[in-house]
Write a protein that holds these residues in place. Sequence first.
Motif, mmCIF file in Angstrom:
data_model
loop_
_atom_site.group_PDB
_atom_site.id
_atom_site.type_symbol
_atom_site.label_atom_id
_atom_site.label_comp_id
_atom_site.label_asym_id
_atom_site.label_seq_id
_atom_site.Cartn_x
_atom_site.Cartn_y
_atom_site.Cartn_z
ATOM 1 N N ARG A 227 0.933 -1.190 -0.023
ATOM 2 C CA ARG A 227 0.126 0.056 0.201
ATOM 3 C C ARG A 227 0.766 1.233 -0.182
ATOM 4 N N THR A 228 1.870 1.080 0.557
ATOM 5 C CA THR A 228 2.738 2.456 0.767
ATOM 6 C C THR A 228 3.827 2.504 -0.198
ATOM 7 N N MET A 229 4.267 1.734 -1.015
ATOM 8 C CA MET A 229 5.450 1.563 -1.838
ATOM 9 C C MET A 229 4.797 2.864 -2.975
ATOM 10 N N PRO A 230 6.093 3.558 -3.680
ATOM 11 C CA PRO A 230 5.730 4.647 -4.570
ATOM 12 C C PRO A 230 5.342 4.107 -6.057
ATOM 13 N N PHE A 231 4.953 2.805 -6.064
ATOM 14 C CA PHE A 231 4.443 2.265 -7.263
ATOM 15 C C PHE A 231 3.044 1.647 -7.187
ATOM 16 N N GLU A 232 2.279 1.434 -8.261
ATOM 17 C CA GLU A 232 1.160 0.691 -8.237
ATOM 18 C C GLU A 232 1.449 -0.693 -8.082
ATOM 19 N N ALA A 233 0.730 -1.386 -7.462
ATOM 20 C CA ALA A 233 1.031 -2.897 -7.220
ATOM 21 C C ALA A 233 0.794 -3.570 -8.652
ATOM 22 N N ASN A 234 1.594 -4.383 -8.975
ATOM 23 C CA ASN A 234 1.318 -5.288 -10.388
ATOM 24 C C ASN A 234 0.917 -6.704 -10.294
ATOM 25 N N ALA A 235 0.750 -7.280 -11.415
ATOM 26 C CA ALA A 235 0.119 -8.584 -11.057
ATOM 27 C C ALA A 235 1.043 -9.545 -10.285
ATOM 28 N N ALA A 236 2.359 -9.494 -10.359
ATOM 29 C CA ALA A 236 3.247 -10.358 -9.894
ATOM 30 C C ALA A 236 3.113 -9.855 -8.103
ATOM 31 N N ILE A 237 2.975 -8.903 -7.834
ATOM 32 C CA ILE A 237 2.951 -8.446 -6.292
ATOM 33 C C ILE A 237 1.666 -9.197 -5.738
ATOM 34 N N TRP A 238 0.568 -8.815 -6.620
ATOM 35 C CA TRP A 238 -0.643 -9.532 -6.101
ATOM 36 C C TRP A 238 -0.904 -10.947 -6.013
ATOM 37 N N GLY A 239 -0.036 -11.483 -7.029
ATOM 38 C CA GLY A 239 0.026 -12.805 -7.025
ATOM 39 C C GLY A 239 0.800 -13.446 -6.070
ATOM 40 N N SER A 240 1.717 -12.618 -5.387
ATOM 41 C CA SER A 240 2.572 -13.173 -4.292
ATOM 42 C C SER A 240 1.467 -12.993 -3.040
ATOM 43 N N LEU A 241 0.790 -12.258 -2.883
ATOM 44 C CA LEU A 241 0.028 -11.943 -1.893
ATOM 45 C C LEU A 241 -1.184 -12.891 -1.717
ATOM 46 N N LEU A 242 -1.823 -13.346 -3.140
ATOM 47 C CA LEU A 242 -2.593 -14.294 -3.031
ATOM 48 C C LEU A 242 -1.869 -15.684 -2.742
ATOM 49 N N ALA A 243 -0.821 -15.988 -3.086
ATOM 50 C CA ALA A 243 -0.021 -17.191 -2.725
ATOM 51 C C ALA A 243 0.073 -17.351 -1.218
ATOM 52 N N ALA A 244 0.688 -16.396 -0.569
ATOM 53 C CA ALA A 244 0.765 -16.084 0.831
ATOM 54 C C ALA A 244 -0.431 -16.406 1.639
ATOM 55 N N SER A 245 -1.515 -15.667 1.003
ATOM 56 C CA SER A 245 -2.870 -15.826 1.875
ATOM 57 C C SER A 245 -3.293 -17.311 1.791
ATOM 58 N N ASN A 246 -2.969 -17.976 0.753
ATOM 59 C CA ASN A 246 -3.308 -19.322 0.563
ATOM 60 C C ASN A 246 -2.650 -20.374 1.560
ATOM 61 N N VAL A 247 -1.474 -20.108 1.398
ATOM 62 C CA VAL A 247 -0.563 -20.914 2.558
ATOM 63 C C VAL A 247 -0.968 -20.706 3.871
ATOM 64 N N HIS A 248 -1.110 -19.366 4.280
ATOM 65 C CA HIS A 248 -1.386 -18.978 5.524
ATOM 66 C C HIS A 248 -2.752 -18.865 6.148
ATOM 67 N N HIS A 249 -3.766 -18.962 5.068
ATOM 68 C CA HIS A 249 -5.015 -19.078 5.245
ATOM 69 C C HIS A 249 -5.734 -17.678 5.798
#
Length: 479
Positions: free
Chosen positions: A359-381
């Motif tokens: 949220r705070t980084m000076p860039f718009e989050a791209n697909a790779a970043i959202w993909g990382s968050l989705l994968a992490a949410s899957n692992v950590h429920h």
Amino acid sequence: MIITGLHRDNLIVAKLLEACSVTGHLRYAYSVFTHQPSPNTYLHNTMIRALSLVDEPKAHSTAVLVYRKFWSLCPKPDTFTFPLQIHRQTVVFGFDSSVHVVTSLIQMYSSCGGLGDARKVFDEMPVRDATVWNALLAGYGKAGEVDEARRLLETMPCWVRNAVSWTCVISAYAKKGRASEAIEVFQRMLMENVEPDEVTLLAALSACADLGSLELGERICSYVDHRGMKRGVSLNNALIDMYAKSGNVAKALEEFERVSERNVVTWTTIITGLATHGLGGEALTMFNRMVKAGVQPNSVTFIAVLSACSHVGLVDLGKHLFTSMRSVYGIQPNVEHFGCLIDLLGRAGRLKEAEEVSRTMPFEANAAIWGSLLAASNVHHDLGLGESALNQLIKLEPNNSGNYMLLGNLYADLGRWDESRMMRKMMKGTGVKKMAGESSIEVENRVYRFISGDLSNPHVVKIHELLQEIDLQIQSNEI
């Protein structure tokens, strides 16, 4: 030069301008040029060329300015005045049949995205030598028009085709990710007894790395040694990269330790290779060796190092290295570095922190970043984060089935079967198809690719029969 009066000699001043521009003192060269009392055509050409070769818009606009002023000072241009300048005036002065001018016009149009105009200039040229053909080949290659480049190569007279011609097409295929075709063209080049240069071999090794074609890569290496060609730093780097991407990390390390001359690319290549294969600890050790050797890491190095920290789970070290990019090495982190940091935090289960960084980084989050968050949410429920990430990914990658599958699996793990089935219905409703599984194998210098559900292979019946036989043997515990 000033003391001896040689600063009035345009030829000598032109040599000074060339020397200044080559060593990075273009601004000083332009200052010298503007103070010349009577600059001739040659001096204008030298200044225009120096400005045109720099990849800066301001330099290019200055080149056009020099060209315009040229007309008020010099009565008549020559063939070297026109590169990257005005096409119409080449016709007025009768230079439209000059090989040098036509080649430069093709390069100009290609660089500006006018491939159609470049082809028209090419077609209207009555006599074409290798440089004209290669200029258009390079234009097609840089624009990603690899099939047009291949067709042009096929129509090119065999006595005109040279190593540059073949290399243009091989490099274009390799950069486009069409490694099989790059290798095919490279092998044809050798069959026609055209000796490749270092640029050709670099492109071929890059294709071998992408294909995982270890055997063919080693044959190229043997070819280099057999011909007595000197292995430069770039070639050694490509060889290390090829071994690493082909899965032979031990051989990549062996090659790395063997070479005496290493640059930042050499170190970064081996660090990336180690990190990619899950050898995070070894990658970080190599990074420490690099720093101790006095080699300044670049932005690509830090992507590899941060990735290594992710694999090993060294969150605090990764955060420290991320901070040191700016404070110690003066490297401004880009969106890929932030993506690595978010992946590092997500893998470690620090999801709130990862989300905060996004949220705070000076860039718009791209697909790779959202993909990382989705994968992490899957692992950590973390269902809330998973749903939020998928909503963003649907906007960015509406046809990526993997995103739907990840959230569907998360719903299933939490026992929310209705929502899990809903994911599959969403995929079906929006026309998203699950990506087919794919594998490949190298046999006798040829890479064979197999895609799940693909029946186009002429030996598909025999393949299925053999698979059934293997399956029966596994079930009967015979193997």
